[in-house]
Design a protein around this motif. Structure first.
Motif, PDB file in Angstrom:
ATOM      1  N   GLY A  52      12.671 -22.079 -19.117  1.00  0.00           N
ATOM      2  CA  GLY A  52      11.593 -21.068 -19.306  1.00  0.00           C
ATOM      3  C   GLY A  52      12.015 -19.686 -19.170  1.00  0.00           C
ATOM      4  N   GLY A  53      13.300 -19.370 -18.716  1.00  0.00           N
ATOM      5  CA  GLY A  53      13.597 -17.916 -18.484  1.00  0.00           C
ATOM      6  C   GLY A  53      13.358 -17.313 -17.442  1.00  0.00           C
ATOM      7  N   THR A  54      12.494 -17.812 -16.292  1.00  0.00           N
ATOM      8  CA  THR A  54      11.963 -17.175 -15.261  1.00  0.00           C
ATOM      9  C   THR A  54      12.820 -16.953 -14.084  1.00  0.00           C
ATOM     10  OG1 THR A  54       9.740 -17.612 -15.510  1.00  0.00           O
ATOM     11  CG2 THR A  54      10.377 -17.288 -13.480  1.00  0.00           C
ATOM     12  N   ASN A  55      13.463 -15.813 -13.839  1.00  0.00           N
ATOM     13  CA  ASN A  55      13.990 -15.062 -12.513  1.00  0.00           C
ATOM     14  C   ASN A  55      13.618 -13.640 -12.389  1.00  0.00           C
ATOM     15  OD1 ASN A  55      15.524 -13.995 -14.617  1.00  0.00           O
ATOM     16  ND2 ASN A  55      17.315 -15.104 -14.482  1.00  0.00           N
ATOM     17  N   GLN A  56      14.217 -13.083 -11.486  1.00  0.00           N
ATOM     18  CA  GLN A  56      13.995 -11.784 -11.145  1.00  0.00           C
ATOM     19  C   GLN A  56      14.194 -10.539 -12.549  1.00  0.00           C
ATOM     20  OE1 GLN A  56      12.657 -11.012  -7.756  1.00  0.00           O
ATOM     21  NE2 GLN A  56      11.629  -9.316  -9.274  1.00  0.00           N
ATOM     22  N   LEU A  57      15.166 -10.915 -12.953  1.00  0.00           N
ATOM     23  CA  LEU A  57      15.379 -10.105 -14.358  1.00  0.00           C
ATOM     24  C   LEU A  57      14.367 -10.287 -15.366  1.00  0.00           C
ATOM     25  CD1 LEU A  57      19.297 -10.248 -14.278  1.00  0.00           C
ATOM     26  CD2 LEU A  57      17.782  -8.429 -13.648  1.00  0.00           C
ATOM     27  N   ALA A  58      14.042 -11.807 -15.498  1.00  0.00           N
ATOM     28  CA  ALA A  58      12.938 -11.922 -16.397  1.00  0.00           C
ATOM     29  C   ALA A  58      11.626 -11.197 -15.982  1.00  0.00           C
ATOM     30  CB  ALA A  58      12.547 -13.582 -16.489  1.00  0.00           C
ATOM     31  N   ILE A  59      11.242 -11.286 -15.008  1.00  0.00           N
ATOM     32  CA  ILE A  59      10.152 -10.752 -14.470  1.00  0.00           C
ATOM     33  C   ILE A  59      10.104  -8.992 -14.778  1.00  0.00           C
ATOM     34  CG2 ILE A  59       8.737 -10.174 -12.121  1.00  0.00           C
ATOM     35  CD1 ILE A  59       9.605 -13.148 -11.652  1.00  0.00           C
ATOM     36  N   LYS A  60      11.287  -8.542 -14.238  1.00  0.00           N
ATOM     37  CA  LYS A  60      11.435  -7.051 -14.526  1.00  0.00           C
ATOM     38  C   LYS A  60      11.057  -6.713 -16.142  1.00  0.00           C
ATOM     39  CE  LYS A  60      15.092  -3.385 -14.546  1.00  0.00           C
ATOM     40  NZ  LYS A  60      16.386  -3.185 -14.463  1.00  0.00           N
ATOM     41  N   GLY A  61      11.468  -7.676 -16.967  1.00  0.00           N
ATOM     42  CA  GLY A  61      11.199  -7.362 -18.380  1.00  0.00           C
ATOM     43  C   GLY A  61       9.702  -7.531 -18.669  1.00  0.00           C
ATOM     44  N   CYS A  62       9.156  -8.511 -17.926  1.00  0.00           N
ATOM     45  CA  CYS A  62       7.806  -8.893 -18.189  1.00  0.00           C
ATOM     46  C   CYS A  62       6.971  -7.617 -17.765  1.00  0.00           C
ATOM     47  CB  CYS A  62       7.294 -10.207 -17.649  1.00  0.00           C
ATOM     48  SG  CYS A  62       8.075 -11.607 -18.757  1.00  0.00           S
ATOM     49  N   GLY A 111       6.801 -16.686 -14.768  1.00  0.00           N
ATOM     50  CA  GLY A 111       7.505 -15.440 -15.014  1.00  0.00           C
ATOM     51  C   GLY A 111       6.655 -14.471 -15.465  1.00  0.00           C
ATOM     52  N   THR A 112       5.829 -14.674 -16.606  1.00  0.00           N
ATOM     53  CA  THR A 112       5.032 -13.764 -17.497  1.00  0.00           C
ATOM     54  C   THR A 112       4.117 -13.112 -16.540  1.00  0.00           C
ATOM     55  OG1 THR A 112       5.826 -14.476 -19.539  1.00  0.00           O
ATOM     56  CG2 THR A 112       3.740 -13.128 -19.549  1.00  0.00           C
ATOM     57  N   ILE A 113       3.084 -14.076 -15.872  1.00  0.00           N
ATOM     58  CA  ILE A 113       2.260 -13.219 -15.094  1.00  0.00           C
ATOM     59  C   ILE A 113       2.608 -12.965 -13.787  1.00  0.00           C
ATOM     60  CG2 ILE A 113       1.977 -15.673 -13.703  1.00  0.00           C
ATOM     61  CD1 ILE A 113      -1.021 -15.258 -13.899  1.00  0.00           C
ATOM     62  N   SER A 114       3.797 -13.059 -13.200  1.00  0.00           N
ATOM     63  CA  SER A 114       4.059 -12.484 -12.141  1.00  0.00           C
ATOM     64  C   SER A 114       4.584 -10.970 -12.501  1.00  0.00           C
ATOM     65  CB  SER A 114       5.489 -13.044 -11.660  1.00  0.00           C
ATOM     66  OG  SER A 114       5.256 -14.205 -11.138  1.00  0.00           O
ATOM     67  N   GLY A 115       5.044 -10.853 -13.565  1.00  0.00           N
ATOM     68  CA  GLY A 115       5.471  -9.295 -14.417  1.00  0.00           C
ATOM     69  C   GLY A 115       4.127  -8.553 -14.555  1.00  0.00           C
ATOM     70  N   LEU A 116       3.434  -9.363 -15.056  1.00  0.00           N
ATOM     71  CA  LEU A 116       1.839  -8.545 -15.266  1.00  0.00           C
ATOM     72  C   LEU A 116       1.235  -8.105 -13.923  1.00  0.00           C
ATOM     73  CD1 LEU A 116       0.726 -11.059 -18.166  1.00  0.00           C
ATOM     74  CD2 LEU A 116       1.384  -8.567 -18.465  1.00  0.00           C
ATOM     75  N   ILE A 117       1.210  -9.053 -12.997  1.00  0.00           N
ATOM     76  CA  ILE A 117       0.722  -8.671 -11.628  1.00  0.00           C
ATOM     77  C   ILE A 117       1.232  -7.638 -10.969  1.00  0.00           C
ATOM     78  CG2 ILE A 117       0.390  -9.405  -9.313  1.00  0.00           C
ATOM     79  CD1 ILE A 117       0.349 -12.370 -10.726  1.00  0.00           C
ATOM     80  N   ASN A 118       2.412  -7.450 -11.295  1.00  0.00           N
ATOM     81  CA  ASN A 118       3.377  -6.476 -10.661  1.00  0.00           C
ATOM     82  C   ASN A 118       3.246  -5.061 -11.384  1.00  0.00           C
ATOM     83  OD1 ASN A 118       4.464  -8.159  -8.979  1.00  0.00           O
ATOM     84  ND2 ASN A 118       6.424  -8.401  -9.911  1.00  0.00           N
ATOM     85  N   ASP A 133       5.313 -20.725  -6.662  1.00  0.00           N
ATOM     86  CA  ASP A 133       6.415 -19.919  -7.600  1.00  0.00           C
ATOM     87  C   ASP A 133       5.704 -18.582  -7.756  1.00  0.00           C
ATOM     88  OD1 ASP A 133       7.836 -22.214  -7.444  1.00  0.00           O
ATOM     89  OD2 ASP A 133       7.040 -22.901  -9.469  1.00  0.00           O
ATOM     90  N   ILE A 134       4.847 -18.374  -8.181  1.00  0.00           N
ATOM     91  CA  ILE A 134       4.106 -17.051  -8.654  1.00  0.00           C
ATOM     92  C   ILE A 134       4.130 -16.049  -7.380  1.00  0.00           C
ATOM     93  CG2 ILE A 134       2.258 -15.956  -9.432  1.00  0.00           C
ATOM     94  CD1 ILE A 134       1.390 -18.085 -11.089  1.00  0.00           C
ATOM     95  N   ARG A 135       3.838 -16.642  -6.268  1.00  0.00           N
ATOM     96  CA  ARG A 135       3.501 -15.722  -4.896  1.00  0.00           C
ATOM     97  C   ARG A 135       5.079 -15.194  -4.383  1.00  0.00           C
ATOM     98  NH1 ARG A 135      -0.049 -20.104  -3.033  1.00  0.00           N
ATOM     99  NH2 ARG A 135      -2.043 -19.199  -3.064  1.00  0.00           N
ATOM    100  N   LYS A 136       6.243 -16.010  -5.058  1.00  0.00           N
ATOM    101  CA  LYS A 136       7.556 -15.316  -4.633  1.00  0.00           C
ATOM    102  C   LYS A 136       7.975 -14.140  -5.209  1.00  0.00           C
ATOM    103  CE  LYS A 136       9.400 -20.329  -4.311  1.00  0.00           C
ATOM    104  NZ  LYS A 136      10.166 -21.281  -4.854  1.00  0.00           N
ATOM    105  N   PHE A 137       7.119 -14.067  -6.564  1.00  0.00           N
ATOM    106  CA  PHE A 137       7.665 -12.805  -7.406  1.00  0.00           C
ATOM    107  C   PHE A 137       6.499 -11.605  -7.360  1.00  0.00           C
ATOM    108  CE2 PHE A 137      10.067 -16.370  -9.219  1.00  0.00           C
ATOM    109  CZ  PHE A 137      11.326 -15.699  -9.043  1.00  0.00           C
ATOM    110  N   ALA A 138       5.200 -12.208  -7.246  1.00  0.00           N
ATOM    111  CA  ALA A 138       4.078 -11.345  -7.451  1.00  0.00           C
ATOM    112  C   ALA A 138       3.764 -10.539  -6.189  1.00  0.00           C
ATOM    113  CB  ALA A 138       2.822 -12.109  -7.463  1.00  0.00           C
ATOM    114  N   GLN A 139       3.723  -8.985  -6.721  1.00  0.00           N
ATOM    115  CA  GLN A 139       3.787  -8.174  -5.395  1.00  0.00           C
ATOM    116  C   GLN A 139       2.238  -7.771  -5.096  1.00  0.00           C
ATOM    117  OE1 GLN A 139       6.084  -4.997  -7.037  1.00  0.00           O
ATOM    118  NE2 GLN A 139       7.916  -6.310  -7.193  1.00  0.00           N
ATOM    119  N   GLN A 140       1.222  -8.317  -5.839  1.00  0.00           N
ATOM    120  CA  GLN A 140      -0.133  -8.128  -5.502  1.00  0.00           C
ATOM    121  C   GLN A 140      -0.935  -9.426  -5.541  1.00  0.00           C
ATOM    122  OE1 GLN A 140      -1.419  -3.856  -7.297  1.00  0.00           O
ATOM    123  NE2 GLN A 140      -0.527  -4.903  -8.839  1.00  0.00           N
ATOM    124  N   LYS A 141      -2.193  -9.560  -4.979  1.00  0.00           N
ATOM    125  CA  LYS A 141      -3.112 -10.445  -5.251  1.00  0.00           C
ATOM    126  C   LYS A 141      -4.315 -10.551  -5.842  1.00  0.00           C
ATOM    127  CE  LYS A 141      -1.798 -11.230  -0.139  1.00  0.00           C
ATOM    128  NZ  LYS A 141      -2.146 -11.262   1.341  1.00  0.00           N
TER     129      LYS A 141
END
Length: 303
Positions: A144-154, A176-183, A205-213
């Motif tokens: 699915g491509g989800t890692n920290q660099l993927a989230i940076k892109g999203c 990954g996509t929703i984590s990037g959108l949250i951030n 998994d999302i909580r690991k990357f998401a910076q907001q709630k």
């Protein structure tokens, strides 16, 4: 990969008395073969692979994986070899009858088919070590491509002018996509993720990357689980295409849009809410799904 242009946004007219405004951001139009969130997720991973002087990209996916198709094309287009670890050993004899695998093969992807039981071990170090022993050195992109660099892109999906929307809606596969959108969102916005899989286990998994709630998972519109489909979903997808000229895929975006329209009808959104839907692509999967629908003598999805 080509330079990213700002995705066009257009309104989907609603016959709704609450003056809700619905808009869709056409990320699926970013690239003909690496569309939507796959373009975003691979962007910085390919940059990193080049920085590390890697020659091969290895990743994982199923028979009709949008990710596998995107990795195959993006790798070839950027001078990498590619290896796809494919779930389902029996698929090794069915490449020519599978549109996704056919496309990946045309992009020179090398396949390694594994049993479904073995595939569950794909994140374990011993499994990755075995892949390195067999295939040599590679740059690994997760399923699915989800890692920290993927989230940076999203995170680049949203731009400052998108702060005008009250709700941002996206499909959820690996998170990954929703984590990037949250951030990237404004804290006053609500990010809604429509899951393609049963359950809400992706929250961790999302909580690991998401910076907001400021987010919520909507789990009621999976239609039986990942890759499952029902006649009413096909009818809905075809209606959206006929009425608004918006193509939707049956695994992700179709289910999300069905859920959004249902929630609007049920009064989930407040009056005068402005909703932005992210079209994450995935349209290459329609051909494979139509083969399955034809076998079951069900209506086909109009492309």
């Amino acid at each position: 990969m080509q330079a990213i242009k700002t995705s066009r946004i257009h309104e989907i007219p609603l016959n709704d008395q609450s003056n809700i405004k619905l808009f869709i951001k056409r990320e699926d139009e970013l690239h003909p073969f690496i569309s939507g969130n796959k373009f975003r997720k691979l962007k910085y991973n390919l940059i990193e692979a080049k920085r590390l002087k890697k020659n091969t990209i290895l990743s994982f996916g199923g028979a009709y994986s949008n990710h596998i198709a995107a990795v195959a094309y993006a790798s070839k287009n950027n001078g990498f070899k590619s290896i796809g670890i494919i779930r389902g050993e029996e698929l090794g004899n069915k490449i020519e009858s599978n549109p996704t695998l056919q496309f990946a093969k045309s992009c020179d992807m090398e396949f390694h088919f594994v049993t479904r039981a073995s595939y569950r071990d794909k994140t374990k170090q011993w499994f990755i070590d075995e892949l390195e022993n067999r295939h040599g050195d590679f740059y690994l992109v997760p399923e699915g491509g989800t890692n920290q660099l993927a989230i940076k892109g999203c995170e680049e999906i949203l731009i400052p002018s998108d702060n005008n929307y009250d709700y941002i809606c996206t499909c959820v596969g690996t998170g990954g996509t929703i984590s990037g959108l949250i951030n990237a969102s404004d804290v006053r916005q609500k990010i809604l993720g429509f899951t393609a899989l049963k359950g809400d286990f992706l929250k961790e998994d999302i909580r690991k990357f998401a910076q907001q709630k400021n987010w919520e998972l909507i789990t009621e519109y999976h239609f039986g689980g990942y890759g499952k489909i029902k006649p009413e979903l096909i009818t809905f997808i075809n209606r959206i295409k006929a009425d608004f000229d918006i193509p939707l895929d049956p695994i992700y975006t179709g289910k999300m849009m069905y859920g959004i329209f249902d929630l609007i009808e049920k009064g989930y959104f407040p009056e005068e809410a402005k909703i932005l839907v992210i079209h994450t692509g995935g349209l290459q999967g329609i051909a494979g799904m139509n083969l399955r629908l034809k076998q079951k003598k069900l209506p086909l999805i109009k492309e």
